[in-house]
Design a protein around this motif. Structure first.
Motif, PDB file in Angstrom:
ATOM      1  N   LYS A   1       0.810  -1.213   0.000  1.00 40.73           N
ATOM      2  CA  LYS A   1       0.000   0.000   0.000  1.00 40.73           C
ATOM      3  C   LYS A   1       0.845   1.266   0.000  1.00 40.73           C
ATOM      4  CE  LYS A   1      -4.109  -1.902   2.296  1.00 40.73           C
ATOM      5  NZ  LYS A   1      -5.038  -1.753   3.436  1.00 40.73           N
ATOM      6  N   LEU A   2       2.119   1.154   0.347  1.00 44.97           N
ATOM      7  CA  LEU A   2       2.991   2.325   0.425  1.00 44.97           C
ATOM      8  C   LEU A   2       4.013   2.339  -0.704  1.00 44.97           C
ATOM      9  CD1 LEU A   2       3.668   2.422   4.279  1.00 44.97           C
ATOM     10  CD2 LEU A   2       2.003   3.761   2.978  1.00 44.97           C
ATOM     11  N   THR A   3       3.606   1.920  -1.886  1.00 50.75           N
ATOM     12  CA  THR A   3       4.515   1.866  -3.031  1.00 50.75           C
ATOM     13  C   THR A   3       4.198   2.916  -4.085  1.00 50.75           C
ATOM     14  OG1 THR A   3       3.094   0.169  -4.028  1.00 50.75           O
ATOM     15  CG2 THR A   3       4.998  -0.593  -2.740  1.00 50.75           C
ATOM     16  N   SER A   4       3.333   3.858  -3.791  1.00 49.63           N
ATOM     17  CA  SER A   4       2.977   4.866  -4.781  1.00 49.63           C
ATOM     18  C   SER A   4       4.131   5.842  -4.974  1.00 49.63           C
ATOM     19  CB  SER A   4       1.715   5.610  -4.353  1.00 49.63           C
ATOM     20  OG  SER A   4       1.940   6.331  -3.160  1.00 49.63           O
ATOM     21  N   LYS A   5       4.151   6.499  -6.126  1.00 51.18           N
ATOM     22  CA  LYS A   5       5.193   7.480  -6.416  1.00 51.18           C
ATOM     23  C   LYS A   5       5.094   8.680  -5.488  1.00 51.18           C
ATOM     24  CE  LYS A   5       7.121  10.301 -10.138  1.00 51.18           C
ATOM     25  NZ  LYS A   5       7.008  10.716 -11.557  1.00 51.18           N
ATOM     26  N   HIS A   6       3.895   9.026  -5.062  1.00 48.99           N
ATOM     27  CA  HIS A   6       3.724  10.148  -4.139  1.00 48.99           C
ATOM     28  C   HIS A   6       4.427   9.887  -2.818  1.00 48.99           C
ATOM     29  CE1 HIS A   6       1.876  13.290  -1.734  1.00 48.99           C
ATOM     30  NE2 HIS A   6       1.403  12.372  -0.908  1.00 48.99           N
ATOM     31  N   VAL A   7       4.301   8.696  -2.290  1.00 46.55           N
ATOM     32  CA  VAL A   7       4.943   8.351  -1.016  1.00 46.55           C
ATOM     33  C   VAL A   7       6.462   8.375  -1.170  1.00 46.55           C
ATOM     34  CG1 VAL A   7       5.227   6.539   0.707  1.00 46.55           C
ATOM     35  CG2 VAL A   7       2.965   7.012  -0.223  1.00 46.55           C
ATOM     36  N   LYS A   8       6.983   7.796  -2.250  1.00 50.21           N
ATOM     37  CA  LYS A   8       8.429   7.770  -2.453  1.00 50.21           C
ATOM     38  C   LYS A   8       8.979   9.181  -2.645  1.00 50.21           C
ATOM     39  CE  LYS A   8       8.106   3.228  -4.653  1.00 50.21           C
ATOM     40  NZ  LYS A   8       8.291   2.464  -5.914  1.00 50.21           N
ATOM     41  N   THR A   9       8.242  10.006  -3.381  1.00 46.47           N
ATOM     42  CA  THR A   9       8.700  11.373  -3.614  1.00 46.47           C
ATOM     43  C   THR A   9       8.770  12.163  -2.319  1.00 46.47           C
ATOM     44  OG1 THR A   9       7.741  11.334  -5.844  1.00 46.47           O
ATOM     45  CG2 THR A   9       8.221  13.495  -4.876  1.00 46.47           C
ATOM     46  N   GLN A  10       7.709  12.105  -1.514  1.00 41.92           N
ATOM     47  CA  GLN A  10       7.704  12.818  -0.246  1.00 41.92           C
ATOM     48  C   GLN A  10       8.766  12.284   0.699  1.00 41.92           C
ATOM     49  OE1 GLN A  10       6.037  15.534   0.645  1.00 41.92           O
ATOM     50  NE2 GLN A  10       5.155  15.647  -1.406  1.00 41.92           N
ATOM     51  N   LEU A  11       9.022  10.988   0.652  1.00 45.14           N
ATOM     52  CA  LEU A  11      10.039  10.395   1.522  1.00 45.14           C
ATOM     53  C   LEU A  11      11.423  10.935   1.179  1.00 45.14           C
ATOM     54  CD1 LEU A  11      10.526   8.292   3.775  1.00 45.14           C
ATOM     55  CD2 LEU A  11      10.875   6.597   1.976  1.00 45.14           C
ATOM     56  N   VAL A  12      11.735  11.035  -0.108  1.00 42.59           N
ATOM     57  CA  VAL A  12      13.045  11.536  -0.521  1.00 42.59           C
ATOM     58  C   VAL A  12      13.181  13.028  -0.219  1.00 42.59           C
ATOM     59  CG1 VAL A  12      14.542  11.930  -2.510  1.00 42.59           C
ATOM     60  CG2 VAL A  12      13.343   9.764  -2.278  1.00 42.59           C
ATOM     61  N   LEU A  13      12.153  13.808  -0.538  1.00 48.13           N
ATOM     62  CA  LEU A  13      12.247  15.248  -0.352  1.00 48.13           C
ATOM     63  C   LEU A  13      12.293  15.632   1.118  1.00 48.13           C
ATOM     64  CD1 LEU A  13       9.801  16.600  -3.088  1.00 48.13           C
ATOM     65  CD2 LEU A  13      12.287  16.384  -3.191  1.00 48.13           C
TER      66      LEU A  13
END
Length: 463
Positions: A112-124
């Motif tokens: 459930k936590l594999t969306s691009k939005h989650v990854k983007t916010q995690l990196v930023l």
């Protein structure tokens, strides 16, 4: 004389004796007349212990309703309440706490936590230098110590989806938001004209980056990185504004210099009056570690670019607590056999070379107090501080004699590779190694120009 029945484990008796039948029948008859004899505590009437008054009752899990003929087997698994939360709510919880262990604790939560939005916010929010946090929680409360923050950054770098292609997808958006935030706080106009920079002008800056992406991107992998430079002049008060950003590594630099008038016919810029700010899309805290996936071959251009970005972002190799050092040693041998000069330079340069670096990996720079005349051009001189001004820190593999043998005997003595080994700041190479000298002498006798060149190079290292 009657035989005594013997119960054998694992076998069921086919016949029962008369005495055993009589005892079973009598017990059944009594239990039908008075069921309390078999269960002295009827349902809901069991005594409550004294300890249960001070403990909370365990939460009851809702068992999933399955089809009547569906057989889940003995290893059936029931989902936890956290796993049954909606994806949007689970994403909000994860981005509020930024606990990397949450998606690793369950495959259901991880999916459930594999969306691009989650990854983007995690990196930023974790890896970038900039105030792009869109959530109310403070970064200091998420990471109480620098060690916690560095460990989280190292864990993100080890993720399988954390690649250079993914980072470069975020660079235009990161540069745009950084410019909007910093120029807006300074009350500046984009390119010195038009309205003040706000979120409404974000589309204008984004369109500028898209229109000039080809001009600011290198076409040949062997070419040096391209930086986009934009400068303009402001009259009130008189000063210069210059922007520098790299679409290859996500580095943003904003420099502002005041203009001083000493004569009516000339104006000057004092270097000591420069105000400079820098931001990176990946900026590691001291203690952030280079992942092992970037320390071995095959050495492609994309892997070298990613390793350089991570090193410039202040990441280092853990030579004590992990096997990253051994992986880097193997990676250097692979780079020498492949004849990859860039990978060799990234691996052998001594860690910490060049200018000293600060907390976020930026080199400390001191401006000279010289005064320069402003000509008709928009900028006094091309001296904007960039990331490639100081020497790049490397992984820190110490070149040894075996590495020189590999580069000469196995890889054919490629000049730039051999020079990279011999010019390293830390090296333990025996320039008088017999096998290397015999190879050079043999090539000189055969008329191969590599032989005399190698002998002259080794002789110059002895001086």
């Amino acid at each position: 004389m009657s035989m005594t029945p013997i119960k054998v484990r694992g076998k069921r008796a086919s016949t029962q004796t008369e005495s055993s039948n009589h005892s079973v029948n009598s017990l059944l008859n009594v239990s039908l007349l008075n069921p309390c004899l078999l269960n002295p505590y009827p349902r809901g009437k069991r005594p409550i212990s004294s300890a249960s008054h001070f403990s909370t009752p365990p939460a009851k899990l809702l068992r999933p309703t399955n089809a009547p003929n569906e057989n889940l087997g003995m290893h059936a698994r029931f989902t936890a309440p956290l796993e049954r939360l909606p994806t949007e709510l689970l994403e909000t919880i994860f981005l509020h706490d930024l606990n990397i262990s949450l998606p690793q604790a369950s495959s259901i939560i991880g999916n459930k936590l594999t969306s691009k939005h989650v990854k983007t916010q995690l990196v930023l929010r974790v890896c970038s230098a900039g105030r792009l946090n869109t959530y109310p929680c403070e970064q200091a409360s998420l990471f109480p110590t620098m060690t916690d923050h560095a460990e989280t950054q190292s864990a993100i770098l080890r993720m399988r989806w954390m690649t250079l292609s993914f980072i470069r997808q975020l660079i235009p958006d990161y540069i745009t938001k950084t410019l909007v935030r910093e120029l807006g706080e300074r009350g500046l106009q984009w390119l010195g004209k038009g309205p003040l920079v706000t979120r409404k002008t974000e589309s204008t800056i984004r369109q500028y980056l898209e229109d000039n992406s080809v001009r600011f991107t290198k076409t040949n992998p062997n070419d040096p990185p391209m930086f986009g430079n934009v400068s303009w002049r402001i009259e009130n008060p008189p000063r210069f504004i210059r922007l520098c950003f790299g679409l290859h590594d996500g580095l943003v630099t904003i420099e502002e210099r005041r203009i001083h008038g000493f004569e009516r016919s000339a104006q000057y810029v004092r270097s000591s009056s420069a105000e400079r700010g820098q931001w990176r899309i990946f900026c590691g805290i001291n203690g952030c570690k280079v992942p092992g996936k970037l320390l071995h071959g095959p050495w492609t251009a994309e892997k070298c670019d990613f390793l350089e970005m991570v090193i410039r972002g202040n990441a280092t190799v853990d030579w004590v607590g992990t096997t990253s050092g051994e992986i880097a040693e193997i990676g250097l041998i692979q780079a020498l056999r492949e004849g990859n000069t860039r990978a060799t330079g990234l691996l052998v340069t001594r860690a910490g070379s060049g200018d000293p670096q600060g907390l976020w990996g930026f080199a400390y720079s001191s401006d000279s107090s010289t005064i320069e005349k402003v000509d008709s051009g928009p900028w006094p001189r091309e001296d904007l501080f960039q990331a490639n001004v100081f020497e790049l820190r490397g992984v820190g593999v110490v070149p040894r004699t075996k590495h020189l043998r590999t580069a000469v005997l196995e890889a054919g003595c490629q000049r730039d590779v051999v020079e990279t080994l011999l010019m390293a700041e830390d090296k333990k190479i025996d320039v008088g190694d017999r096998e290397v000298l015999d190879w050079a002498v043999e090539k000189r006798v055969l008329g191969d120009e590599r032989g005399p060149w190698l002998l002259d190079t080794l002789l110059s290292c002895c001086r």
